[in-house]
Design an enzyme around this catalytic site. Sequence first.
Site, PDB file in Angstrom:
ATOM      1  N   ASP A 540      -3.104   3.437 -10.748  1.00 52.87           N
ATOM      2  CA  ASP A 540      -2.859   3.967  -9.418  1.00 52.87           C
ATOM      3  C   ASP A 540      -3.011   5.489  -9.429  1.00 52.87           C
ATOM      4  OD1 ASP A 540      -1.930   3.414  -6.655  1.00 52.87           O
ATOM      5  OD2 ASP A 540      -0.252   4.684  -7.249  1.00 52.87           O
ATOM      6  N   GLU A 587      -8.128   3.460  -9.496  1.00 55.04           N
ATOM      7  CA  GLU A 587      -7.893   3.601  -8.053  1.00 55.04           C
ATOM      8  C   GLU A 587      -8.325   5.008  -7.663  1.00 55.04           C
ATOM      9  OE1 GLU A 587      -6.582   5.347  -5.072  1.00 55.04           O
ATOM     10  OE2 GLU A 587      -4.593   5.181  -5.959  1.00 55.04           O
ATOM     11  N   ASP A 640      -1.205  -0.911   0.733  1.00 52.42           N
ATOM     12  CA  ASP A 640      -0.907   0.253   1.564  1.00 52.42           C
ATOM     13  C   ASP A 640      -1.584   0.192   2.937  1.00 52.42           C
ATOM     14  OD1 ASP A 640       0.820   1.621  -0.106  1.00 52.42           O
ATOM     15  OD2 ASP A 640      -0.774   2.677  -1.159  1.00 52.42           O
TER      16      ASP A 640
END
Length: 736
Positions: A540, A587, A640
């Site tokens: 992430d 990501e 998200d």
Amino acid sequence: MGEELEILNYPFRSILVDFILGRQDAREVERALKKLKENYTPEHFYSAMDLLESHDRRLILNTLSQGLPPGMPTKEKKAVARDRLKLAVFWQMTFPGVPSIYYGEEAGRGEGPEKLRDYPWGREDGEPAPFFREMTALRNHYDVLRTGEWFPLYARGDIYCYGRKIQGGQDIFGQKKKDNTAVIILNRSLDETHSLELDLSPWFKDKAVDVLDDYREIPLQEGRAAFTLWPLAGKLLLKDRFGHNLSHRREGGILLHPTSLPGPGGIGSLGKEAFAFVDFLKESGQSLWQILPLNPPGYGESPYQCYSAFAGNHLLIDLRELTDGGLLPAESLAGAPSFPAGTVDFPAVREYKEGLLRQAFKAFREEEGGAAEYEKFLHENREWLEDYAFFMAIKGHFGGRSWVHWDGDAARREEGALKELREKLAGEIGFHQFLQYTFFRQWRELKGYANSQGIKIIGDLPIFVAHDSSDVWVNRHLFELDDGGNPSRVAGVPPDYFSETGQFWGNPHYRWHEMAKDDYKWWRERFATLSRLVDIIRIDHFRGFEAYWDIPGGDKTAERGRWVKGPGEKFFRVIKKYLGDIPIIAEDLGVITPEVEALKENLGYPGMKIMQFLIEEKPEEEFRLPLAEKDTAAYTGTHDNDTTLGWYRTKYQGFKDLSGLTEEEVCWYFIERVYRSNAAYAIIPLQDLLALDSSARMNTPGTVGGNWSWRLPPGNLDCPLAARLKNLAETYARTQ
């Protein structure tokens, strides 16, 4: 040996240039290429270096500017030369041999008389380079374009056509390759559009795939196909779009965090519903299950703000398995409270499950079975487990407060205070060790089952850790903290798609220079632990390793931050040195710079593409992914994002006329776009497969409360859904 037998294939270059400039017609070209094939040995013909430009030949753009009408404006001449270059590159990349690109050729270097000019850094022509990348990607992706047998097909006037084929699973060199047939058509005319009909019945069945026209399928009538060829354009037809090569695999998967699974206890668990979900993945033709971080959530119940970067979330423990193992009486589960349907009430779940887990721990201490396995677990995880269990025990002792608000000596880790607390809280420390042992044991069984069914698990590694965590409390010297233990520099991102004031995460930044002193030992242990839990790691906020948004600790928003260089490629090389190659997805969303792209490419990590973001940038266009970017993971949205239905209702409706479709069909329209793309991984949130609205959204960045709590109601994973998804996976070659 003479010009015709040189490794650098100058004869091919001469034939190509003469045809494009109109010096020879297609029949003469065909004769010349047949002669070339006769004069070369097969090994030479299929491996010679096919060049357009070299140190002793004129710059190719200058060459392709010849033979144009004298009165043609300079700007138009340049445009024609560029289009001719594209046609030449298309030919070069689909012809037998090894394409040789001379430096600067792809950057449009062509003005001036010099042959050995410097590469035009910062002055590249933005048009040829993407085409070079696309054509190179095509050649590298399809075995048939590299080592497929060449055969002439059609030659008349401005139109030249040839084919490549691999049959019987072997290429021209006898190597194992994917069967396929390619037909390449060239129109060298400057201004004339040609119509052409070809008999493709010896190689194609009922259709051909037009690669350069977004893989449009062309139906064949009695084996014949009709085409329109625009001036200075090429066409590439393939028998099988997905008959690419043996090393590249297209896969499909579903994004669903275990907390969202159905079942008793108010929260998803590692029990039979998780095993049933694995069965659903297999029945659906999927091979990937993506989850969020498995760590114990802290502030806001966020799996990205956890009490440990190593420990597992004990709320996921399946209580039924403990009754089967004799640690809980079966009747203990009968008195479960009435939990809300479709959502997780974390405080109520925590109170209920931890009460029963304490009962199970008491029974565990009293029995002797499994002692050896338990001791082995404690030993293998001692690097983080002892500190975490101690941290959680002290945290409970001080009423759940953040460690900076504990009694001073405990917060500062004074040895005398720690010794006293360790003795006082021995039972509580043991309880948290038991929770971790149980979680890891149950997770190991679930992962083993998933792998046995051909399912790989994509886990999540947040770049930052929570300030209120055992990691920061134990390793204060590795984090940007002030003398009181509070963060002096914190993480977030600048104003972006999600927030006008940026995202203020509040996680303390790392002292990277300190971490480098022991070759990032803390990070190495973190990667090693997660690698045992999952098959692929999604990092992430990958861009933070190249540069991170550094916000003053006392601020309340992310607006006053600044970019600071991260540890970069050196960090990942050190991790690889110790742990070997770890499958990783980077990501790379948000503010992405050329430096971040270079870091990802140098490391060979797949990135991510989010359909919602890309379509919103160009609302009238389809979701497309160039073949040059195939090594990526494509999503309709992530945890998200809003659900696809919620996004469509609020953002996309009206951009494209989908009014004839039901809302469920709209969702599947977008899902199919992702599956159809060139992405190696196509991953869809389960909410989108079920066509759920915004009420099923997992997280809204920049907000606290109401997030992470969505649960799948029971009975939704039925056979029709599995069959529909499997059909999609089979259609776009994403089955196991």
